[in-house]
Design an enzyme around this catalytic site. Structure first.
Site, PDB file in Angstrom:
ATOM      1  N   ARG A  34       7.027  -8.452  16.152  1.00 51.28           N
ATOM      2  CA  ARG A  34       7.656  -7.196  15.723  1.00 51.28           C
ATOM      3  C   ARG A  34       6.757  -6.021  16.078  1.00 51.28           C
ATOM      4  NH1 ARG A  34       7.185  -4.331  10.665  1.00 51.28           N
ATOM      5  NH2 ARG A  34       8.911  -2.850  10.567  1.00 51.28           N
ATOM      6  N   HIS A  43       4.796   0.168   0.104  1.00 50.27           N
ATOM      7  CA  HIS A  43       5.470  -0.646   1.119  1.00 50.27           C
ATOM      8  C   HIS A  43       4.540  -1.696   1.700  1.00 50.27           C
ATOM      9  CE1 HIS A  43       3.625   2.782   3.162  1.00 50.27           C
ATOM     10  NE2 HIS A  43       3.636   2.089   4.297  1.00 50.27           N
ATOM     11  N   ASP A  74       0.547   4.975   1.988  1.00 53.06           N
ATOM     12  CA  ASP A  74      -0.260   5.540   3.063  1.00 53.06           C
ATOM     13  C   ASP A  74      -1.129   6.655   2.462  1.00 53.06           C
ATOM     14  OD1 ASP A  74       0.949   3.855   4.898  1.00 53.06           O
ATOM     15  OD2 ASP A  74       2.502   5.286   5.441  1.00 53.06           O
ATOM     16  N   HIS A 100       0.837  -1.205   0.000  1.00 55.07           N
ATOM     17  CA  HIS A 100       0.000   0.000   0.000  1.00 55.07           C
ATOM     18  C   HIS A 100       0.866   1.247   0.000  1.00 55.07           C
ATOM     19  CE1 HIS A 100       1.131  -0.347   4.254  1.00 55.07           C
ATOM     20  NE2 HIS A 100       0.856   0.946   4.377  1.00 55.07           N
TER      21      HIS A 100
HETATM   22  C1  LIG Z   1      -5.606   6.823   7.793  1.00 50.72           C
HETATM   23  C2  LIG Z   1      -5.048   5.635   7.897  1.00 50.72           C
HETATM   24  C3  LIG Z   1      -5.644   4.359   7.385  1.00 50.72           C
HETATM   25  C4  LIG Z   1      -4.569   3.342   7.656  1.00 50.72           C
HETATM   26  C5  LIG Z   1      -3.935   3.913   8.872  1.00 50.72           C
HETATM   27  C6  LIG Z   1      -3.749   5.372   8.511  1.00 50.72           C
HETATM   28  C7  LIG Z   1      -2.670   5.498   7.437  1.00 50.72           C
HETATM   29  C8  LIG Z   1      -2.360   4.205   6.714  1.00 50.72           C
HETATM   30  C9  LIG Z   1      -3.586   3.294   6.446  1.00 50.72           C
HETATM   31  C10 LIG Z   1      -3.244   1.815   6.267  1.00 50.72           C
HETATM   32  C11 LIG Z   1      -2.104   1.395   7.193  1.00 50.72           C
HETATM   33  C12 LIG Z   1      -2.820   1.462   4.857  1.00 50.72           C
HETATM   34  C13 LIG Z   1      -2.769  -0.075   4.701  1.00 50.72           C
HETATM   35  C14 LIG Z   1      -4.084  -0.729   5.011  1.00 50.72           C
HETATM   36  C15 LIG Z   1      -4.640  -0.367   6.413  1.00 50.72           C
HETATM   37  C16 LIG Z   1      -6.045  -0.902   6.510  1.00 50.72           C
HETATM   38  C17 LIG Z   1      -3.841  -1.143   7.473  1.00 50.72           C
HETATM   39  O1  LIG Z   1      -3.292  -2.204   7.118  1.00 50.72           O
HETATM   40  O2  LIG Z   1      -3.803  -0.777   8.632  1.00 50.72           O
HETATM   41  C18 LIG Z   1      -4.603   1.173   6.555  1.00 50.72           C
HETATM   42  C19 LIG Z   1      -5.004   1.872   7.839  1.00 50.72           C
HETATM   43  C20 LIG Z   1      -6.474   1.747   8.130  1.00 50.72           C
HETATM   44  O3  LIG Z   1      -7.320   1.978   7.252  1.00 50.72           O
HETATM   45  O4  LIG Z   1      -6.799   1.460   9.262  1.00 50.72           O
HETATM   46  O1  LIG Z   2       5.322  -1.911  10.293  1.00 49.67           O
HETATM   47  C1  LIG Z   2       5.840  -1.336   9.361  1.00 49.67           C
HETATM   48  O2  LIG Z   2       7.053  -1.305   9.174  1.00 49.67           O
HETATM   49  C2  LIG Z   2       4.968  -0.617   8.349  1.00 49.67           C
HETATM   50  C3  LIG Z   2       3.641  -0.182   8.908  1.00 49.67           C
HETATM   51  C4  LIG Z   2       2.798   0.537   7.908  1.00 49.67           C
HETATM   52  O3  LIG Z   2       3.037   0.493   6.739  1.00 49.67           O
HETATM   53  C5  LIG Z   2       1.653   1.329   8.366  1.00 49.67           C
HETATM   54  O4  LIG Z   2       1.310   1.292   9.569  1.00 49.67           O
HETATM   55  O5  LIG Z   2       1.082   2.042   7.517  1.00 49.67           O
HETATM   56 FE   LIG Z   3       2.040   2.180   5.694  1.00 47.71          FE
END
Ligand SMILES: C=C1C[C@]23C[C@H]1CC[C@H]2[C@]1(C)CCC[C@@](C)(C(=O)O)[C@H]1[C@@H]3C(=O)O
Ligand SMILES: O=C(O)CCC(=O)C(=O)O
Ligand SMILES: [Fe+2]
Length: 386
Positions: A309, A299, A245, A243
């Site tokens: 982790r 990433h 951010d 994804h």
């Molecule tokens: C506004 C946000 C949504 C998420 C947390 C923050 C910024 C990054 C987003 C996220 C990490 C992107 C990857 C998918 C996600 C669902 C996650 O894996 O946590 C995303 C976060 C979210 O929507 O909760």
């Molecule tokens: O854990 C990590 O190194 C990445 C976490 C991440 O991509 C996120 O919280 O958006």
């Molecule tokens: Fe991220």
């Protein structure tokens, strides 16, 4: 390599009964610890290897940059510019954030995430909201569930705001006051670091140091604590899928366990942990603020069978009433204007309610806006103009 696929639906998975929703399941407490539940298994095209080449990422000495040393400012801005056009990631060291304070935050994270589920669930994040505790997201996504637990807190720029501390006290109770204080202190420190980073980014883009500093002065950001439990079959799961951010700039701190990986030129690389440094990622909102000149960093995070982790992400977000619009100087450098004007809550809402953030979120958002869907929410939005 397929990076752009929309990876899951937004509806609750149909194979779960009501009791299961919001519960933590194997291997987080079930009977067969070695079996990975199907909805956590990512298809082969997402195959996550732990052993990848290390990405060559510049490390910026922020103290030197802030001291104003002309030749270093030139070098740092050139390195940042190159990295952000290529893949959107760089490191900062000598950043002014107290590493012992970060250690205290990691201690609190260890304490929190190893608490019984019912304690963590006191701060349960509700579907559609951005703050609170969640595990695996299985009330929210139907498949490709992330192998992680997260705890997200609101961090507003005003120095006297105690949003993070108040939230911890309200939800978890007074015995967690030291957590609230640690997260609050960390949010303030990372906010200050964020100001230096956006000054650096302003200069590397060839606009003023003050431009983004002013834009983010009243930021309304998110501090997110990530915890990735061990997995017996780490090659079939992902801690966080590929994804960018959706936020603007991410300041990430990793513990000594590796797991972060970045995609550059269609190739995945690892980003080894350095607890003395912060990783800086460009997010979608900063990409739109630069009219696409700076790339959102693609990433993901992998997990392993040996060590849980932790990582901590500070997502710098504009205040909710600021219009996200690239300045004319940047549009002139890379015409035409590529994104609609919007306010951050619009994009946030799409990612929380209608679209799972992936590598294509910004393009999906553009389409969503152009189709007029965003207008339903009552927020201001205007079509892009050249
Ligand atoms: C506004 C946000 C949504 C998420 C947390 C923050 C910024 C990054 C987003 C996220 C990490 C992107 C990857 C998918 C996600 C669902 C996650 O894996 O946590 C995303 C976060 C979210 O929507 O909760
Ligand atoms: O854990 C990590 O190194 C990445 C976490 C991440 O991509 C996120 O919280 O958006
Ligand atoms: Fe991220």
């Amino acid at each position: 390599m397929a990076l752009n696929g929309k990876v899951a639906t937004e509806s609750a998975p149909s194979n779960l009964n009501e009791e299961m929703k919001g519960e933590y399941r194997p291997p987080f407490g079930g009977s067969d610890e070695s079996k990975v539940p199907e909805d956590f298994i990512w298809s082969e095209k997402f195959e996550a290897s732990e052993l990848l080449p290390v990405l060559d990422v510049p490390t910026i000495d922020l103290e030197k940059f802030m001291s104003g040393d002309k030749s270093y400012v030139e070098e740092a801005t050139r390195l940042v510019d190159e990295a952000c056009r290529q893949h959107g990631i760089f490191f900062v060291v000598n950043h002014g954030v107290d590493i012992e304070m970060m250690g205290r935050v990691h201690d609190c994270m260890n304490e929190f995430f190893t608490m019984p589920l019912d304690v963590k669930q006191r701060a349960k994040r509700k579907v559609g909201e951005s703050y609170g505790y969640t595990n695996s997201f299985f009330g929210r996504f139907a498949s490709n569930l992330p192998w992680k637990e997260t705890f997200s807190l609101r961090c507003v720029a005003a120095q006297n705001s105690s949003a993070a501390h108040d939230y911890v006290l309200d939800t978890l109770g007074p015995s967690f006051s030291h957590h609230g204080k640690a997260y609050q202190e960390c949010g303030i420190a990372l906010n200050e670091l964020g100001t230096k980073i956006v000054e650096l980014l302003g200069l590397s883009l060839g606009i003023s140091r003050e431009y983004f500093k002013n834009f983010f002065e009243d930021n309304d950001s998110i501090l997110r604590l990530n915890y990735y439990p061990t997995c017996d079959k780490p090659e079939v799961v992902l801690g966080t899928g590929p994804h960018t951010d959706p936020t603007s700039v991410t300041i990430l701190h990793q513990d000594p366990v590796s797991g972060l990986q970045v995609c550059s030129n269609d190739q995945w690389y690892s980003i080894p942990p350095n607890p003395e440094a912060f990783v800086i990622n460009i997010g979608d909102t900063f990409t739109s603020l630069t009219n696409g000149i700076y790339k959102g960093c693609i990433h993901r995070a992998v997990v392993n069978s040996m060590n849980a982790r932790k990582s901590l992400a500070f997502f710098l977000c504009p205040s909710h009433d600021k219009v996200v619009r690239a300045p004319e100087e940047l549009v002139e450098k890379s015409p035409p204007r590529k994104y609609p004007d919007y306010k951050w809550p619009m994009l946030l809402e799409m990612t929380q309610k209608r679209y799972r953030p992936d590598c294509n979120t910004l393009e999906a958002f553009k389409t969503w806006v152009q189709e007029g869907k965003a207008l339903d929410t009552g927020s201001t939005i205007t079509a892009p103009s050249a």
